[in-house]
Design an enzyme around this catalytic site. Structure first.
Site, PDB file in Angstrom:
ATOM      1  N   GLU A 142      -4.991   3.632   7.800  1.00 55.03           N
ATOM      2  CA  GLU A 142      -4.174   4.976   8.371  1.00 55.03           C
ATOM      3  C   GLU A 142      -4.528   6.007   7.626  1.00 55.03           C
ATOM      4  OE1 GLU A 142      -0.237   3.229   8.414  1.00 55.03           O
ATOM      5  OE2 GLU A 142      -0.504   2.413  10.250  1.00 55.03           O
ATOM      6  N   GLU A 295      -2.652  -2.317  15.159  1.00 56.68           N
ATOM      7  CA  GLU A 295      -1.287  -2.744  14.617  1.00 56.68           C
ATOM      8  C   GLU A 295      -0.172  -2.399  15.586  1.00 56.68           C
ATOM      9  OE1 GLU A 295       0.075  -1.352  10.897  1.00 56.68           O
ATOM     10  OE2 GLU A 295      -2.154  -1.340   9.858  1.00 56.68           O
TER      11      GLU A 295
END
Lengths: 572, 572, 572
Positions: A142, A295
């Site tokens: 991320e 995710e």
């Protein structure tokens, strides 16, 4: 078709690992993302490695036919790193230097951090590049941390020299003549640190561009190391949230597959619309390469106040929707819900209650369903929406005509109307070849280059339908307003000229029976005709025939039915 | 009659300048404020000047019969300044040192900043003091930056020695016996920096007084330099907003004319009332000297969320209202809307759309109207409202009986009622000669000196009508509560005594059919009679005959009709 | 029975002192808290004392039969202290070091502060330990300041070594495997300073525990000094507000009597319920020792926006209620309202208006009433509510399933229902002997130890009634979730198992005609029976017969009538 999630075995004793692989097999899990937060375990002190436990995990997974999406752990430096290299901890705009104690405490421009990142990536690549379980590399996690330190200042100046070539050009691009901001030496330029009053919007925008590029350089460095030692695809996971400072078109050219982390916050159909939006973005960014849901939450929504559970079956419906829109796999964060730590209340595929639970049974059913699913067949989209991260960033500037202008929200709202009408939709950059689309929509795209305008004009002239909404095309790529009347670069194409924006404090009635909100304009027709008018006022929506196509302008915020009416009129 | 605005030619290529003067002539512009943000262009590195461009601008304007309000550019130091003199950048209460990148990044007490300010002011004075275009000097811009650095600490201590003479007197004035704050040496006193809990209100108030004086010293230093080299009037522009830390009565004695920057935020009549309020304040502060509207928005309101356009003609009506209330000119920020920079969406007299626009046509019409206007004839005001910046600051202290007490808001609300009734109104300081007014109103004036009380008493005894509203006169000039019952120093004059304030959480009915809000009191009559009562309770408004006049007390927040009723009863 | 308040004579000239004692006698004041904020007056520079004025105050009070609760002044270090010892000023999590200028500017772990605290405490003890007026020692004031400096880091590590013994145990307890937070040396551990994202909840909780213990060590150090020189009881005053970082059970074992400062913020019955809540807590913490209302407001409520007056008589009713619930005295902050300083608008027993006032007359009447009051007779409570500060702190962690979980609010709401029903209530710690109570309630007690679970189980088996509400017992003392299904450690005792929490966004109907709000759960019965169900769903409240008693589980937020229904069903 991949199915699985983040697997963090270092949180559990080894006897739990055996239950893990048994349950993974039961749920047809075939891909586990491993090592995302393992740096402190892999390199307990600087340059000293402990790979034994990871060797055992890799072997165990391989023995159970579970492939590994192996992460470089650079998103979470261990405590020792920040203490040895305090200059590599991130600094806020106000000069506060952050400390370890959470995750993401790094400055991507700090030399010590780059050295440490290359070292751990190299060690992992050498050790696991040929391991039979290694199916994919997951660089970092991320990407998104920004910093304002002196390392960043140095790197920013180098980036600016590259972009603007001369200081004169930079002063011109940034309009530094205003407020006495003229730079007489490169060394005078800083990151946009806390200052007395509003910052220069061009300065802010270039810093966002720089941050995206600086993070990308860090990614590329690791990717190139991994490619030396392994042949697996290399990627990273984008956060699908508004704050991410990544230029997704640029990044997607550098990854072997696009990976997204997507957490919904609406129940029912709203959540499905969010899934469609994220999937269409990811598929479009991938431009023909595969993409993967890296995710998602497990049977849960993530709302501002915390977590809300999905109804039984809802998680399955959403997962299948990602696949229907082209995902080559459906992963989750995380396999087993943590007992402690800051995300202990983040749901897991194996929840706190254990495998004897409704949630795990739905997960296992989903795994079996996906393992039997034929490849998705998907009609080509005939409609596209323009997406440009730079234009989105520019609307974060603090001094626009009104607050509330939000590129991403406008795009998502537009996409939802198309989704409700069953129209397959792609996203495209304004400079892309868009000739194959029947219609292209352009919601509130603030910045536009001359080249992109030429591209859009050629598209319309060639028979396309372009639907532009308010506050598009008013600025150039340096955020300078295009003069002579709004919407700047698009006046000729749209056949309109606007002298004054008239933001609204309440709704305004339109001639088609719907209402406009938030924004209106006094639109002069300079070639276009009015398609919808303000009740008691001038044109609200206009149509301009250009060559074989038509260019539409929407000067207010339409609701869903108002936009549907325009789409119908435009024959979309 | 002046007409014009801020002119920032350094933002534009020289060929635009020619169009500028052509359009200025068309709009009858006769005064341009030049150089406000030009420091970086005039002194590109320390001590090195470039006046060529400004020479050309001055000559061009002069050749076109446009006079210049020439600014010293000290409000926006160039980037090089902060880098050479980091100790001259302002410091927040929490110790954060700000950086360049906006405007107003300076500490007015830093020696390096004072040296640099005098140097650029001297250079400008020497070069343009005799230039035929120079009609007025505009020192700095919108004074208002506060700082908490060590330079400020040193200067603050010197200021305190001057005010309080001895440390004992300061300890007494500040009630440092509370919370163990007794100072045993001058060096222990700091600016009010971030501390664990509430700061001492007397400390805060003296710091605001000091900041006003420190900024004024900076102004005077430049004014005196300019007067050596030129004979033009010297002034600066006050921001007409609540946060400005200037004591306007004190400042106005030091400027040759009062200049105000005024941005409205209400449409229609509300905006006109704001214009009347700002004009009456400026005219009163000027005390017979001329005053000038130095900046206003161009056909726009500035609301918290951004900018809203005015309806056609509204800008003209407001501009004429400033003039009717005594303005000797109407200027704008700015001549030509900027393409870039932090205020690129701030409207201009020449908007982004160019001169072929409704806005420019209204501006040009206004210019022509003003050029033909006879001088304003104005009736003397028979009513006055008390204005005291120190009392306003004291109500910013963090520990009053309730939050929401706001001197400026109370004054503005009172002024609006008088304006709606067509009563010409002045503002006066409590120590001024007020004998010529038929009535004087005193809304929530927290602090009052004994001398001012004597002045007000003499006024009433001599036949005046004084109308005091709640939370007035309860504290002395060091913010110490006056004991024995509220409203402290005014008890005898008002003939009332209040033991307890009773702030309201909802409205309360009054005997005259109106309602009180926000505040109420248990009023004991000690000479006064009740004019209005709380329904089911005691006196709400009282009247006390004193000598030839009368003193009224209003113990709650009246609405417009309630206040109008009281004014009628009082014969105002 | 004590009656009086904080007396700060250093704020007033000595002639006022004579009026003070006259008025105190009139109001039957027999205890004055002296010296709380006197450090700067007692020790005007480091090591130099001035006790003359305090000698005179002590003698004057003694001569008038007024006893003294003599304070050590360490809560408010003088300005000289922070300037001589900048390292002893508190530091915020973001690194901002605070300065003097308010009160409470100290770091309790700074050696210089400890030295200075011991020195002034010793000087006071030596001088006044044998003074006949000294009736009680008041150490410090409202302990509660937290700090994040390097002194704290050092002390925190020592505290952690003592708690966790080994770094392995700490890493395990804190689940540092998550997010790569593994510590490889004690020196890597810091206070929870500002970091990039969420902090580790176990880290936060241990820091709160440490802060309570560090403050307690400071208290004990002074207490032990005072005991050397005097025989009076030693205590301190707890702030009865949610933010206080004190473990009240632990602290109450170290004070000779429990003292509380209690400020209500509701009018009428709500305020009385707050008085009952605070009194029952204080009495319970005291565990048989006396307790004292050390501070309350004077006839005023303290609401977020400021102060609101109580109706006449209300202050008296509240004061008598403290006494009825066991208070051995009723004190106020403060005797005489201050003229200046940050709390100048805090009401006094002698208000600004002076003794000729309704407020002073009510105070004097109250003093006379209390002086004639027989000792309170009080029935033993048959019902108890569990109170555990550690569990309360754990719910302050930033990453729970939803925001809004609040231990103190849940306890207070539960207490209010019992109070409305006239049930005398104690508070007990989960590990205490609770066998004598007919029923024990456990509202949202997040953390629980195995020992406490055993204690509760034995209680139920022995015939007790335990009523547990949602989100209780789900975590262990290190905030790790107890696995296998919620509510973790209490599953067997309650005979239920919960896989999923279902926080609510609106109300849900229950079978007994009331509604649940905020929270719900899918409750599986594993031995219990449903007592109340969700309309259209499963069990909402369950009952489990265990041995001679019963254990109830409430899986939603009941309103007052819902909880009353459950109490009735349970026979409470």
């Amino acid at each position: 078709m991949y199915f699985g999630g983040d697997y963090n075995p270092e949180q559990w004793p080894e006897d739990v690992w055996l239950e893990d692989v048994r349950l993974m097999r039961e749920a047809k899990v075939n891909l586990a993302t491993v090592g995302v937060f393992s740096w402190a375990r892999l390199e307990p002190s600087e340059g000293v490695y402990d790979f034994g436990w990871l060797d055992r995990v890799m072997d165990l997974l391989h023995d159970n036919d579970i492939q590994v999406n192996l992460a470089t752990p650079t998103a979470s430096p261990p405590p020792w790193f920040g203490l040895s290299h305090p200059d590599a901890m991130p600094v806020r705009a106000d000069g506060t230097r952050l400390t370890h104690g959470s995750r993401d405490t790094y400055c991507v421009n700090a030399p010590a951090y780059r050295v440490a990142s290359r070292r751990i990536a190299t060690a992992l690549a050498e050790r696991y590049g040929a391991h039979p379980a290694t199916a994919m590399w997951h660089v970092h996690n991320e990407y998104g941390t920004t910093c304002h330190c002196d390392h960043c200042a140095t790197a920013f100046r180098a980036w600016l020299r590259d972009r603007h070539k001369s200081l004169d050009a930079l002063n011109d691009a940034w309009t530094t003549a205003f407020w006495s901001q003229h730079y007489s030496a490169w060394e005078q330029i800083m990151p946009p640190r806390t200052t007395q009053y509003r910052s220069n919007p061009a300065h802010l925008l270039d810093y966002r561009r720089f941050c995206s590029d600086a993070l990308l350089a860090h990614y590329r460095e690791q990717r190139d190391i991994l490619r030396v030692h392994g042949r697996q695809p290399v990627t990273t996971n984008y956060v699908m949230a508004g704050w991410t400072p990544l230029d997704h078109w640029k990044w997607s050219a550098e990854v072997d597959l696009v990976g997204i982390d997507h957490y919904t916050d609406e129940p029912g159909d709203g959540g499905l619309a969010q899934v469609a939006f994220a999937s269409d973005l990811a598929r479009s960014w991938a431009r023909g390469k595969p993409w993967l849901l890296m995710e998602q939450g497990v049977a849960a929504m993530y709302v501002p106040d915390g977590t809300l559970p999905l109804e039984p079956g809802e998680h399955t419906r959403r997962s299948l929707e990602y696949v229907a829109r082209g995902a080559t796999g459906v992963l989750h964060f995380q396999w087993r819900a943590s007992q402690g730590g800051a995300e202990q209340w983040h749901q897991g595929m194996v929840p706190h209650a254990g495998a004897d639970s409704r949630v795990f049974r739905e997960i296992a059913d989903l795994g079996r369903t996906l393992s039997a699913l034929p490849p998705a067949e998907r009609a080509e989209a005939e409609v596209a929406i323009l997406w440009d991260d730079e234009a989105a960033w520019a609307l974060r500037n603090p001094a626009l005509p009104v607050t509330g202008l939000d590129f991403r929200a406008s795009v998502e709202q537009t996409h939802r109307v198309l989704w409700q009408q069953g129209l397959a939709t792609d996203f495209v950059h304004p400079s892309h070849d868009i000739s194959r689309y029947r219609a292209v929509l352009m919601p509130s795209l603030y910045l536009i280059s001359d080249e992109a305008v030429a591209n859009l004009t050629a598209y319309v002239e060639g028979g396309g339908t372009l639907i532009v909404s308010y506050f598009s095309g008013v600025a150039d790529p340096d955020t300078r307003v295009r003069l002579g009347g709004y919407p700047g670069a698009l006046r000729d194409l749209l056949g309109v000229r606007v002298e004054e924006f008239r933001p609204l404090t309440g709704p305004v009635a339109l001639s088609d029976g719907t209402v406009g909100t938030f924004w209106s304009e006094t639109v002069q027709l300079t070639g276009a005709t009015a398609a919808v008018t303000y009740v008691g006022g001038g044109p609200a929506v206009t149509r301009h025939q250009v060559g074989a196509g038509s260019a539409w302008y929407v000067s207010t915020q339409l609701d869903a039915s108002g936009l549907a009416n325009v789409l119908a009129q435009a024959g979309v």
